[in-house]
Structures are given as C-alpha cells and as structure tokens.
Design a protein around this motif. Structure first.
Motif, PDB file in Angstrom:
ATOM      1  N   ASP A 246       0.859  -1.208   0.053  1.00 21.18           N
ATOM      2  CA  ASP A 246      -0.012  -0.087   0.080  1.00 21.18           C
ATOM      3  C   ASP A 246       0.918   1.372  -0.054  1.00 21.18           C
ATOM      4  O   ASP A 246       1.827   1.325   0.908  1.00 21.18           O
ATOM      5  CB  ASP A 246      -0.923   0.042   1.290  1.00 21.18           C
ATOM      6  CG  ASP A 246      -2.013   1.053   1.194  1.00 21.18           C
ATOM      7  OD1 ASP A 246      -3.097   0.861   0.892  1.00 21.18           O
ATOM      8  OD2 ASP A 246      -1.393   2.322   1.922  1.00 21.18           O
ATOM      9  N   SER A 253      -0.749  -5.300   0.615  1.00 20.06           N
ATOM     10  CA  SER A 253      -1.849  -4.837  -0.200  1.00 20.06           C
ATOM     11  C   SER A 253      -2.193  -5.508  -1.478  1.00 20.06           C
ATOM     12  O   SER A 253      -1.411  -5.690  -2.226  1.00 20.06           O
ATOM     13  CB  SER A 253      -1.905  -3.339  -0.495  1.00 20.06           C
ATOM     14  OG  SER A 253      -3.123  -2.994  -1.082  1.00 20.06           O
ATOM     15  N   ASP A 255      -5.251  -4.955  -3.004  1.00 23.49           N
ATOM     16  CA  ASP A 255      -6.379  -4.162  -3.363  1.00 23.49           C
ATOM     17  C   ASP A 255      -5.789  -3.058  -4.395  1.00 23.49           C
ATOM     18  O   ASP A 255      -5.401  -2.170  -4.087  1.00 23.49           O
ATOM     19  CB  ASP A 255      -6.916  -3.350  -2.126  1.00 23.49           C
ATOM     20  CG  ASP A 255      -8.033  -2.646  -2.533  1.00 23.49           C
ATOM     21  OD1 ASP A 255      -8.773  -2.646  -3.765  1.00 23.49           O
ATOM     22  OD2 ASP A 255      -8.437  -1.881  -1.575  1.00 23.49           O
ATOM     23  N   ARG A 258      -6.684   0.662  -4.379  1.00 23.32           N
ATOM     24  CA  ARG A 258      -5.749   1.527  -3.494  1.00 23.32           C
ATOM     25  C   ARG A 258      -4.736   1.867  -4.320  1.00 23.32           C
ATOM     26  O   ARG A 258      -3.983   0.882  -4.934  1.00 23.32           O
ATOM     27  CB  ARG A 258      -5.773   1.193  -2.147  1.00 23.32           C
ATOM     28  CG  ARG A 258      -6.695   1.475  -1.232  1.00 23.32           C
ATOM     29  CD  ARG A 258      -6.335   0.951   0.094  1.00 23.32           C
ATOM     30  NE  ARG A 258      -5.240   1.694   0.693  1.00 23.32           N
ATOM     31  CZ  ARG A 258      -5.213   2.987   1.246  1.00 23.32           C
ATOM     32  NH1 ARG A 258      -6.336   3.599   1.423  1.00 23.32           N
ATOM     33  NH2 ARG A 258      -4.203   3.513   1.731  1.00 23.32           N
ATOM     34  N   ARG A 260      -0.695   1.658  -4.857  1.00 25.97           N
ATOM     35  CA  ARG A 260       0.099   0.733  -4.546  1.00 25.97           C
ATOM     36  C   ARG A 260       1.569   0.990  -5.082  1.00 25.97           C
ATOM     37  O   ARG A 260       1.671   1.789  -6.105  1.00 25.97           O
ATOM     38  CB  ARG A 260      -0.182  -0.776  -4.780  1.00 25.97           C
ATOM     39  CG  ARG A 260      -1.551  -1.271  -4.246  1.00 25.97           C
ATOM     40  CD  ARG A 260      -1.685  -2.545  -4.437  1.00 25.97           C
ATOM     41  NE  ARG A 260      -1.984  -3.003  -5.878  1.00 25.97           N
ATOM     42  CZ  ARG A 260      -1.913  -4.199  -6.308  1.00 25.97           C
ATOM     43  NH1 ARG A 260      -1.897  -5.422  -5.465  1.00 25.97           N
ATOM     44  NH2 ARG A 260      -2.102  -4.540  -7.554  1.00 25.97           N
TER      45      ARG A 260
END
Length: 279
Positions: A246, A253, A255, A258, A260
């Motif tokens: 992240d 992370s 995801d 978001r 990165r």
C-alpha cells in the motif's frame, strides 16, 4: 558561492527576519554529495518559495553500518557551488555537536509505516531519520520541506511525523530523477565500477516489467519472483526485497483499488540500491 551557515542560532535569526517580512521559506534536507536529484528539489523549492535553505548533514544516527558512515562522501564546498546555480539563499551545514550536543538523549520514533521493509532491514534507521528531521524542521522553521520519492518509505515516515506531531510544515514529495538508462540518481552510485554501473539499471527494468505483468493480469507473487530472478541474473549479489505494498501505509496490499507501490532493495558490488515505482 552560496552562503554557508553552521550555527542554528544564526540561521534562526535569518529565517525569522524572512518570516517577519511575510516571505515563504522552503527547506531541502540532504546529506550532501549532491546530484541532479537533489538540485531538482532545490529548483522546485525556488519556484514555490521566496527563500530556500538546503541543509547538508551526514546524520550518524541513521547509519546501521559504521563503515558506510565513514565512506559516505563529504563534499560541502562542491555542493555549495552547485547550489549557487539554483540559487538557494543559504546552505545550513551544522556539525554533529550542533545537532547532537553533549547530553542529548531524545529520540523521535514513528510507528507503523516505519516498521516493514527498510525498518526490518535497518533497525533504528528511521528513528535516526525522524529525530534529525524533527530537529531540522525546528532549526529552519520552514513553511515547506521537499523530499524525493526515491526514498518512498522515508517520505511516508516524514509525512506521518509532520501530521502526527502537528508540525507547521508542509511535506512535499517530488518525482524521482533518473539517469537516461533508468537508474535512480543516488550519491551511492558513484561507488559503482563501470561494469556494475552498467548493470545497475536492471533493477528498475525488472521492477517495471513486473508492474506491467501485474497490470496485465499476471499473478503478483509470480511477477515479483520473476523480477527477483532477473535482478540476480543481471549481476546483483543479493535481493533484500521486492515487495508490492500500500503506497501510504506500506502494509501488504492486494487491493488494486488503492494506490500501491513496488519497492525494492538489492546489492551490487557491495553497494545497496533502493528503488520504487507505482503499480
């Protein structure tokens, strides 16, 4: 030649006169051995501020290896000459005793974002960074502070420090400056032999390839493993880490919604290089 000030009291007197006149003050903290990356920070500060200070201080508390501290180049006069071309108003070059006087016992520690990656590889490093940055912010009393994104984790640590302690300074992150072949500019690059220097850009190339594979749907772990193998084939002795994290918290992370960042550290010819790119 840009004026060099060594004493915090003299600098503070100068800065308070600037602030009293309503002038915006910017600071560019460095450890010297300046290159185009540092100068790009100073130029941005020059564009955005009325007054610009560049600090030059090789901070002993952020070095884990005493030999690395000893080898770090110290080129104050040459650095001041480079900065005169920006120009900056003042170079602040304090002594170790000015920053850490006898009896100094205070340490600033930023949790969370400082703990993974560099925090694991270099225990205590970010405590040294946070402590000296806090002192430099206090000594310079700047409105804005400029840091490069090459040290991405350091930028997040300093940003968190300023937010958590309500320090009256805006931390500005600036794009990484690279050589034509992609190697991130660093004072450590000058320690590489010609063959190692020729291979050093392979770290960035491998990271870029991995990022492209991830965006194309390749499993992240496989893309990162392939990048590590490519770096070793390029002549690096060791890869400490290549990680996708992240961008703000530096936590693991998966995801893609978001922001990165892919961060890496690797050794070539006894020189430790770091780099990072958005993914």
């Amino acid at each position: 030649m840009t004026e060099i000030i060594h004493a915090a009291a003299e600098l503070r007197s100068r800065v308070r006169a600037w602030r009293a006149a309503g002038e915006m003050v910017g600071v560019v903290p460095t450890m010297g051995a300046l290159h185009e990356g540092h100068l790009s920070l100073a130029r941005r500060a020059r564009r955005e501020c009325d007054r610009v200070i560049t600090t030059i201080f090789v901070n002993p508390t952020q070095f884990n290896n005493p030999d690395d501290l000893q080898k770090y180049p110290r080129t104050l006069e040459a650095d001041a000459a480079l900065l005169s071309g920006v120009p900056v108003d003042v170079v602040f070059a304090p002594s170790v005793d000015e920053i850490y006087p006898e009896g100094f016992v205070t340490r600033v520690s930023v949790g969370g974002v400082s703990e993974p990656l560099e925090g694991q590889m270099r225990p205590g490093h970010f405590d040294g960074v946070a402590t000296v940055v806090t002192k430099l912010f206090g000594m310079t009393e700047a409105h804005r502070a400029y840091f490069g994104q090459k040290d991405w984790q350091q930028l997040q640590v300093v940003s968190r420090l300023a937010r958590d302690l309500n320090l009256p300074v805006a931390v500005v992150g600036c794009e990484t400056v690279r050589e034509a072949d992609g190697l991130a500019m660093s004072s450590r690059n000058r320690r590489l032999s010609a063959p190692a220097r020729a291979n050093a850009p392979r770290l960035h190339a491998a990271m870029t390839a991995a990022a492209e594979e991830i965006r194309a749907g390749q499993p992240e772990r496989q893309a990162i493993r392939d990048a590590g193998a490519a770096v070793l084939r390029a002549g690096f002795e060791r890869v400490e880490y290549i990680e996708l994290r992240d961008a703000e918290t530096l936590l693991t992370s998966e995801d893609p919604g978001r922001p990165r960042r892919m961060l890496a550290a690797a050794w070539i010819e006894g020189v430790r290089l770091i780099d990072n790119i958005p993914v």
